[in-house]
Design a protein around this motif. Structure first.
Motif, PDB file in Angstrom:
ATOM      1  N   GLY A   1       0.844  -1.198   0.000  1.00 49.42           N
ATOM      2  CA  GLY A   1       0.000   0.000   0.000  1.00 49.42           C
ATOM      3  C   GLY A   1       0.866   1.229   0.000  1.00 49.42           C
ATOM      4  N   ALA A   2       0.481   2.222   0.823  1.00 46.41           N
ATOM      5  CA  ALA A   2       1.246   3.468   0.899  1.00 46.41           C
ATOM      6  C   ALA A   2       2.287   3.410   1.987  1.00 46.41           C
ATOM      7  N   GLY A   3       2.343   2.316   2.750  1.00 48.60           N
ATOM      8  CA  GLY A   3       3.360   2.179   3.789  1.00 48.60           C
ATOM      9  C   GLY A   3       4.671   1.784   3.183  1.00 48.60           C
TER      10      GLY A   3
ATOM     11  N   ASN B   1       0.569   8.231   3.305  1.00 45.75           N
ATOM     12  CA  ASN B   1       1.008   9.047   2.168  1.00 45.75           C
ATOM     13  C   ASN B   1       2.346   9.707   2.444  1.00 45.75           C
ATOM     14  N   LYS B   2       2.505  10.238   3.654  1.00 46.52           N
ATOM     15  CA  LYS B   2       3.773  10.879   3.982  1.00 46.52           C
ATOM     16  C   LYS B   2       4.906   9.864   4.009  1.00 46.52           C
TER      17      LYS B   2
ATOM     18  N   GLY C   1      -6.273  10.761   4.426  1.00 48.57           N
ATOM     19  CA  GLY C   1      -5.080  11.174   5.157  1.00 48.57           C
ATOM     20  C   GLY C   1      -4.472  12.432   4.559  1.00 48.57           C
ATOM     21  N   TYR C   2      -3.165  12.541   4.653  1.00 47.95           N
ATOM     22  CA  TYR C   2      -2.452  13.675   4.053  1.00 47.95           C
ATOM     23  C   TYR C   2      -2.302  13.402   2.553  1.00 47.95           C
TER      24      TYR C   2
ATOM     25  N   SER D   1      -0.243  13.504  -4.067  1.00 42.03           N
ATOM     26  CA  SER D   1      -0.315  14.376  -5.242  1.00 42.03           C
ATOM     27  C   SER D   1       1.062  14.919  -5.598  1.00 42.03           C
ATOM     28  N   MET D   2       1.836  15.330  -4.598  1.00 40.38           N
ATOM     29  CA  MET D   2       3.196  15.807  -4.868  1.00 40.38           C
ATOM     30  C   MET D   2       4.077  14.683  -5.392  1.00 40.38           C
TER      31      MET D   2
END
Length: 542
Positions: free
Chosen positions: A24-26, A249-250, A179-180, A185-186
């Motif tokens: 995932g995003a982790g 996300n971060k 979440g963030y 997006s960045m």
């Protein structure tokens, strides 16, 4: 091969590498949460180590403070353990090198960072981090992977992102909202690095489990004990920094994009300055000495970021980074040396009027003078002409927080330092200066020209404002006319109700891209989902 081909190849490698390395995003390798086989150092038969007995890596990995042949690699574990780093210039880790890194101990809140040197300029470095339990050396954590692209080598396009203001005004991590999500997006722009312009945390902004929105729906925050009150102790500040890494996300972004970080006020307390005492009108604080709070905040900030500590001045935050002949970045510190917030109308640059302070001001002048890069980006944690009043309940009315004083006349107070910098740049014909900043919780693009200014002894230049990343949206503010600002774009309407929640999608970041062939810098401003709001091509001065 062409530069474009090499760039595309590097981007494809990065996407494939991180996709294979993460769940995932982790940033943990798949299966890290399960019992796994760990072979002891003496090559004894493998034993099964339960997950709870192995070190964990709750915050992922992050890189930063990169130069052409070195970078800081950062991570955090949950117990006394040794950081282990393996790295290579290929995603398969062929001929990889391994380093036994520093210890993560309670003295650093189990954070650790390694100054990884001897890297190949201009190439992507792939790295993976694990931790070895000090009490049980056979117990090893799962592996977290990351990558970073070093400056230098063959001249190529450079892309960077900039923004600030994270977890402010009670708007924390809402997983139902995504979440963030601005970090994702960045990330899609695949920047070479990210300038975090400050307000990484809101140490003075507790977060509640739920916030009722105007339409009656609920904003649901992840909450932690450290975010339940204003930060005062070292552990409070550490908990504020740790909170932001709960966002997937971060973590994903940080594993892929190096950070260049500065601080502003909310890393400590709203609108703080050295020597300040919190007044009795502010009831939330037991510790009222800002120097004490700032010391705790600075230590936590260094622990939770990939800072390269200056051996001659371990508390120094301002620094410079070179990205070869196209770009140098100058990171300022507008907190540590400033005079007290005041009406900001001093007629000479005395102790009350200083913002950067003499040593930093001299450093900036000389660093700009020595620069041979086409573009010089000055990262300022506060905008030049946007007026920011200090509205704390324990300060007098008519007190100002930033450079500008709202008088629209000749430079006074802190404006004297800006005037000195701009005059120096013109006197020495230093070309192609661009300023990037945040702080005010909306995005803006401003072109400064002496023809419209009260102070005219300077070369025209651009300033771009990003943010917030995940905080309340405010503005637009009054703009002081001393330096002739021509505001080309503002991301929020006049008369907007203040402290708009992230659900209104008014969260912003900037992207700058320098074309290696034409040397043109293109700067664009984007909303939370990456929509292009404003774009301008800035052609270099010959």
């Amino acid at each position: 091969m062409s530069n474009d081909h090499e760039s595309n190849k590097s981007q494809q490698q990065r996407r494939r590498f991180l996709c294979n390395a993460t769940t995932g995003a982790g940033a943990l390798i798949a299966g890290a949460a399960l019992p796994r086989l760990v072979r002891a150092q003496n090559s004894a038969p493998a034993i099964i180590t339960a997950d709870k007995l192995r070190p964990q890596i709750p915050c992922g990995v992050m890189s930063g403070d990169i130069h052409k042949d070195k970078a800081i690699i950062w991570s955090r574990t949950d117990r006394p353990a040794r950081m282990l780093v393996e790295y290579a210039n290929n995603e398969s880790f062929k001929n990889a090198r391994s380093i036994s890194g520093p210890l993560a101990t309670p003295g650093t809140d189990y954070t650790a960072r390694l100054d990884l040197s001897g890297l190949s300029a201009g190439q992507r470095t792939f790295y993976r981090v694990s931790f070895q339990d000090l009490q049980n050396p056979s117990a090893r954590s799962g592996v977290v992977q990351g990558s970073l692209l070093l400056p230098g080598g063959t001249e190529r396009d450079i892309t960077f992102a900039f923004s600030g203001d994270e977890a402010g005004q009670g708007w924390g991590i809402n997983e139902a909202f995504g979440g963030y999500r601005i970090y994702e997006s960045m990330r899609r722009f695949q920047p070479d690095f990210f300038i975090h312009s400050g307000d990484q945390i809101y140490a003075d902004g507790p977060i509640q489990a739920q916030v009722k929105l105007e339409d009656g729906s609920l904003w649901n925050n992840i909450v932690t004990p450290a975010k339940a009150k204003v930060a005062e102790t070292l552990d409070d500040y550490r908990g504020n920094f740790a909170y932001n890494f709960l966002d997937a996300n971060k973590r994903r972004f940080a594993a892929e994009v190096p950070f260049l970080v500065q601080w502003d006020d909310h890393e400590v307390r709203n609108n703080w300055y050295p020597g300040q005492q919190i007044g009795e009108a502010e009831k939330r604080y037991q510790q009222r000495d800002l120097n004490t709070l700032a010391a705790n905040a600075r230590r936590a900030m260094f622990e939770y970021n990939p800072y390269r500590i200056d051996q001659h001045d371990p508390e120094r935050i301002y620094r410079m980074f070179s990205y070869g002949p196209l770009l140098e970045v100058f990171m300022l510190d507008e907190r540590s040396y400033r005079g007290k917030n005041s009406a900001n109308r001093q007629t000479s640059l005395d102790d009350d009027a200083v913002f950067l302070g003499k040593p930093q001001l001299q450093w900036l002048k000389q660093a700009l003078l020595r620069s041979r890069s086409t573009w010089k980006v000055i990262a300022s944690d506060m905008p030049i002409s946007i007026v920011v009043p200090d509205l704390n309940p324990d300060v007098a009315k008519g007190t100002y927080e930033a450079w500008a004083n709202g008088e629209n006349g000749k430079p006074l107070g802190r404006e004297l330092e800006i005037a000195e910098i701009l005059k120096f740049i013109k006197q020495h014909n230093i070309k192609n200066i661009v300023w990037v900043t945040a702080d005010v919780h909306y995005a803006a693009a401003t072109y400064y020209t002496p023809e419209k200014a009260q102070f005219t002894d300077f070369k025209p230049f651009w300033e771009f404002v990003g943010g917030p990343l995940n905080a309340g949206t405010f503005g637009p503010n009054e703009v002081d006319q001393t330096f002739g600002p021509d505001v080309k774009y503002v991301s929020v309407p006049q008369g907007m109700k203040q402290n708009r929640p992230p659900t209104e999608l008014l969260q912003f970041f900037g992207i700058a891209k320098i074309d290696a062939k034409t040397k043109t810098m293109t700067v664009s401003l984007h909303d939370i989902d990456g929509k292009n709001l404003y774009k301008v091509d800035i052609h270099p001065e010959a």
